[in-house]
Scaffold this motif. Structure first.
Motif, PDB file in Angstrom:
ATOM      1  N   TRP A 156       0.867  -1.198   0.000  1.00 23.13           N
ATOM      2  CA  TRP A 156       0.000   0.000   0.000  1.00 23.13           C
ATOM      3  C   TRP A 156       0.894   1.234   0.000  1.00 23.13           C
ATOM      4  CZ3 TRP A 156      -5.011   1.259  -0.537  1.00 23.13           C
ATOM      5  CH2 TRP A 156      -5.507   2.433   0.025  1.00 23.13           C
ATOM      6  N   PHE A 157       0.425   2.329  -0.542  1.00 21.76           N
ATOM      7  CA  PHE A 157       1.189   3.580  -0.475  1.00 21.76           C
ATOM      8  C   PHE A 157       0.818   4.273   0.841  1.00 21.76           C
ATOM      9  CE2 PHE A 157       0.853   2.575  -4.988  1.00 21.76           C
ATOM     10  CZ  PHE A 157       2.190   2.684  -5.377  1.00 21.76           C
ATOM     11  N   GLU A 158       1.790   4.351   1.728  1.00 23.65           N
ATOM     12  CA  GLU A 158       1.504   4.795   3.104  1.00 23.65           C
ATOM     13  C   GLU A 158       0.910   6.204   3.180  1.00 23.65           C
ATOM     14  OE1 GLU A 158       1.244   3.128   5.810  1.00 23.65           O
ATOM     15  OE2 GLU A 158       1.928   1.320   4.762  1.00 23.65           O
ATOM     16  N   HIS A 159       1.233   7.069   2.205  1.00 26.37           N
ATOM     17  CA  HIS A 159       0.714   8.448   2.284  1.00 26.37           C
ATOM     18  C   HIS A 159      -0.703   8.551   1.706  1.00 26.37           C
ATOM     19  CE1 HIS A 159       2.543   7.994  -1.661  1.00 26.37           C
ATOM     20  NE2 HIS A 159       1.747   8.954  -2.095  1.00 26.37           N
ATOM     21  N   TRP A 160      -1.244   7.492   1.139  1.00 23.78           N
ATOM     22  CA  TRP A 160      -2.598   7.581   0.573  1.00 23.78           C
ATOM     23  C   TRP A 160      -3.636   7.782   1.684  1.00 23.78           C
ATOM     24  CZ3 TRP A 160      -3.576   3.414  -3.804  1.00 23.78           C
ATOM     25  CH2 TRP A 160      -2.875   3.801  -4.958  1.00 23.78           C
ATOM     26  N   GLN A 161      -4.535   8.716   1.427  1.00 21.13           N
ATOM     27  CA  GLN A 161      -5.699   8.886   2.305  1.00 21.13           C
ATOM     28  C   GLN A 161      -6.929   8.628   1.439  1.00 21.13           C
ATOM     29  OE1 GLN A 161      -5.721  12.574   4.602  1.00 21.13           O
ATOM     30  NE2 GLN A 161      -3.498  12.670   4.445  1.00 21.13           N
ATOM     31  N   VAL A 162      -7.895   7.966   2.025  1.00 19.77           N
ATOM     32  CA  VAL A 162      -9.093   7.618   1.263  1.00 19.77           C
ATOM     33  C   VAL A 162     -10.290   8.309   1.908  1.00 19.77           C
ATOM     34  CG1 VAL A 162     -10.611   5.710   0.599  1.00 19.77           C
ATOM     35  CG2 VAL A 162      -8.122   5.453   0.429  1.00 19.77           C
ATOM     36  N   CYS A 219      -6.533  10.029  -2.210  1.00 22.73           N
ATOM     37  CA  CYS A 219      -5.822  11.313  -2.187  1.00 22.73           C
ATOM     38  C   CYS A 219      -4.373  11.112  -1.758  1.00 22.73           C
ATOM     39  CB  CYS A 219      -6.510  12.261  -1.205  1.00 22.73           C
ATOM     40  SG  CYS A 219      -8.248  12.508  -1.585  1.00 22.73           S
ATOM     41  N   GLN A 220      -3.497  12.016  -2.259  1.00 15.87           N
ATOM     42  CA  GLN A 220      -2.059  11.865  -1.981  1.00 15.87           C
ATOM     43  C   GLN A 220      -1.564  12.806  -0.891  1.00 15.87           C
ATOM     44  OE1 GLN A 220      -1.607  12.231  -6.342  1.00 15.87           O
ATOM     45  NE2 GLN A 220       0.200  10.967  -6.012  1.00 15.87           N
ATOM     46  N   ASN A 221      -2.396  13.721  -0.444  1.00 24.14           N
ATOM     47  CA  ASN A 221      -1.943  14.642   0.618  1.00 24.14           C
ATOM     48  C   ASN A 221      -3.162  15.242   1.328  1.00 24.14           C
ATOM     49  OD1 ASN A 221      -2.886  16.869  -1.012  1.00 24.14           O
ATOM     50  ND2 ASN A 221      -1.029  16.568  -2.246  1.00 24.14           N
ATOM     51  N   ASP A 222      -2.871  16.005   2.397  1.00 24.03           N
ATOM     52  CA  ASP A 222      -3.946  16.574   3.225  1.00 24.03           C
ATOM     53  C   ASP A 222      -4.804  17.565   2.440  1.00 24.03           C
ATOM     54  OD1 ASP A 222      -2.932  15.164   5.334  1.00 24.03           O
ATOM     55  OD2 ASP A 222      -1.904  16.868   6.261  1.00 24.03           O
ATOM     56  N   THR A 223      -4.174  18.330   1.537  1.00 25.58           N
ATOM     57  CA  THR A 223      -4.941  19.344   0.782  1.00 25.58           C
ATOM     58  C   THR A 223      -5.990  18.658  -0.082  1.00 25.58           C
ATOM     59  OG1 THR A 223      -2.869  20.560   0.672  1.00 25.58           O
ATOM     60  CG2 THR A 223      -4.643  21.357  -0.735  1.00 25.58           C
ATOM     61  N   GLN A 224      -5.585  17.607  -0.785  1.00 19.31           N
ATOM     62  CA  GLN A 224      -6.554  16.881  -1.622  1.00 19.31           C
ATOM     63  C   GLN A 224      -7.654  16.257  -0.748  1.00 19.31           C
ATOM     64  OE1 GLN A 224      -4.470  13.928  -3.925  1.00 19.31           O
ATOM     65  NE2 GLN A 224      -3.580  15.425  -5.333  1.00 19.31           N
ATOM     66  N   ARG A 262      -7.326   6.278   6.541  1.00 21.40           N
ATOM     67  CA  ARG A 262      -6.108   5.606   6.088  1.00 21.40           C
ATOM     68  C   ARG A 262      -6.433   4.115   6.095  1.00 21.40           C
ATOM     69  NH1 ARG A 262      -3.914   7.689  11.590  1.00 21.40           N
ATOM     70  NH2 ARG A 262      -4.973   6.227  12.949  1.00 21.40           N
ATOM     71  N   LEU A 263      -5.530   3.335   5.523  1.00 24.33           N
ATOM     72  CA  LEU A 263      -5.744   1.891   5.546  1.00 24.33           C
ATOM     73  C   LEU A 263      -5.747   1.414   7.001  1.00 24.33           C
ATOM     74  CD1 LEU A 263      -5.932  -0.413   3.369  1.00 24.33           C
ATOM     75  CD2 LEU A 263      -3.535  -0.889   3.899  1.00 24.33           C
TER      76      LEU A 263
END
Ligand SMILES: Nc1ncnc2c1ncn2[C@@H]1O[C@H](COP(=O)(O)OP(=O)(O)OP(=O)(O)O)[C@@H](O)[C@H]1O
Ligand SMILES: N[C@@H](CCO)C(=O)O
Length: 310
Positions: A169-175, A272-277, A301-302
């Motif tokens: 998983w990409f650790e910085h991904w937020q869903v 999303c890849q960051n907090d802004t998104q 997050r996951l």
């Protein structure tokens, strides 16, 4: 009192119809899933219902999956069990695409197995959960029960003794998950699916899923986003969720990497890849997709941990 919890999950994760599933937890550390409390042993089995989405459950608790799980568990282990005073805290909306029935099934089966000294191993327990989920949705699929049970992003391996395997998983991904407050039954959303795929279509589906999984192992994020395409369920279900296309257009215009249907819908998820998104998706979905007071949006997050005792 003993208390147990299982997290919400997103089946399919767009590219892996019935074969991929992920468990999610809010980034603020709160719990997002169903809780089952075992208060005591008593002469008769009883279930009380609490929680935000209690009003969406059948009024007659005999129809509640938690009681069905108790009897199925008892049958699976082949002995009569002491009766329990149970309480289900229903935190997941029903018919939402967040694996609500699976979550109740997982927390109940996990709780009974733990409480009665673990007579079933993980393989037997997951199979029991999948059979019970199949009874609700009309076909046995593991992509909600398995992540809710184990946590993580999982690939289902129904023909292997493993049943499923954890993926990178990409650790910085937020869903960001947005449930609009309306109900779409999984059975209904499965009824519109094609019964057959052409050879060309089958190869395209297998190719896209392989592309996504290989991108996860290669840590190639742009390839992973490019491969997040639902070639099976979304084309057949898009008329059930007409808002998806304009929402996707708006969010992807902000650089958000992927927008898809969580499970059978109507929940939408945005990767999303960051907090802004994530903040943009959260605000936009609350304003443009939430339809009533049952609606909820959460930045997640996951969830690495699945079902557990609290
Ligand atoms: N504890 C429970 N949790 C959820 N659904 C329950 C429960 N007990 C009984 N049900 C019934 O099971 C059915 C669940 O339907 P369905 O599978 O469409 O919902 P879901 O699992 O919430 O959907 P999804 O997996 O898309 O989130 C409903 O008819 C609901 O009334
Ligand atoms: N894979 C299932 C998930 C249901 O939540 C479906 O899309 O029907």
């Amino acid at each position: 009192m003993k208390s147990y919890f299982a997290p919400a999950s997103t089946g399919n994760f767009s590219v892996g119809f019935d074969l991929l599933g992920a468990a999610f937890e809010p980034v603020d550390g709160s719990l997002f899933g169903d809780e089952l409390r075992i208060h005591s042993e008593q002469a008769e089995l009883s279930l009380s219902l609490t929680g935000r989405y209690v009003h969406q459950l059948p009024k007659d608790t005999d129809h509640n999956l938690v009681l069905k799980c108790f009897y199925a568990f008892e049958k699976a282990i082949g002995r009569t069990l002491p009766r329990l005073q149970l309480e289900l805290v229903k935190n997941l909306p029903v018919g939402s695409g967040l694996g609500s029935s699976a979550c109740s099934i997982v927390v109940a089966c996990y709780a009974f197995n733990d409480y009665f000294g673990k007579p079933l191993d993980d393989y037997q327990l997951l199979q029991l959960m999948a059979q019970l989920e199949g009874g609700v949705s009309g076909s046995v699929h593991y992509d909600n029960v398995a992540p809710s049970f184990y946590g993580g992003l999982l690939l289902m391996l129904p023909d292997s003794p493993l049943l499923c395997r954890a993926l990178p998983w990409f650790e910085h991904w937020q869903v960001v998950l947005c449930y609009p407050g309306t109900v779409l039954s999984t059975k209904e959303a499965r009824a519109v699916l094609p019964q057959q795929l052409t050879l060309k279509h089958s190869i395209a589906f297998a190719g896209m899923l392989s592309r996504f999984i290989s991108a996860l192992y290669a840590k190639d994020e742009s390839e992973a986003f490019a491969a997040l395409q639902d070639l099976v369920a979304e084309p057949a279900r898009q008329h059930l969720m007409p808002e998806l296309a304009p929402i996707r257009e708006k969010l992807t215009a902000q650089g958000i990497g992927h927008v898809g249907i969580s499970g059978a819908g109507p929940t939408i998820f945005a990767v999303c890849q960051n907090d802004t998104q994530a903040k943009f998706a959260d605000d936009y979905l609350q304003q443009h997709y939430a339809k009533n007071s049952d609606a909820m949006t959460t930045v997640c997050r996951l969830a690495r941990q699945g079902a557990r005792a609290l």
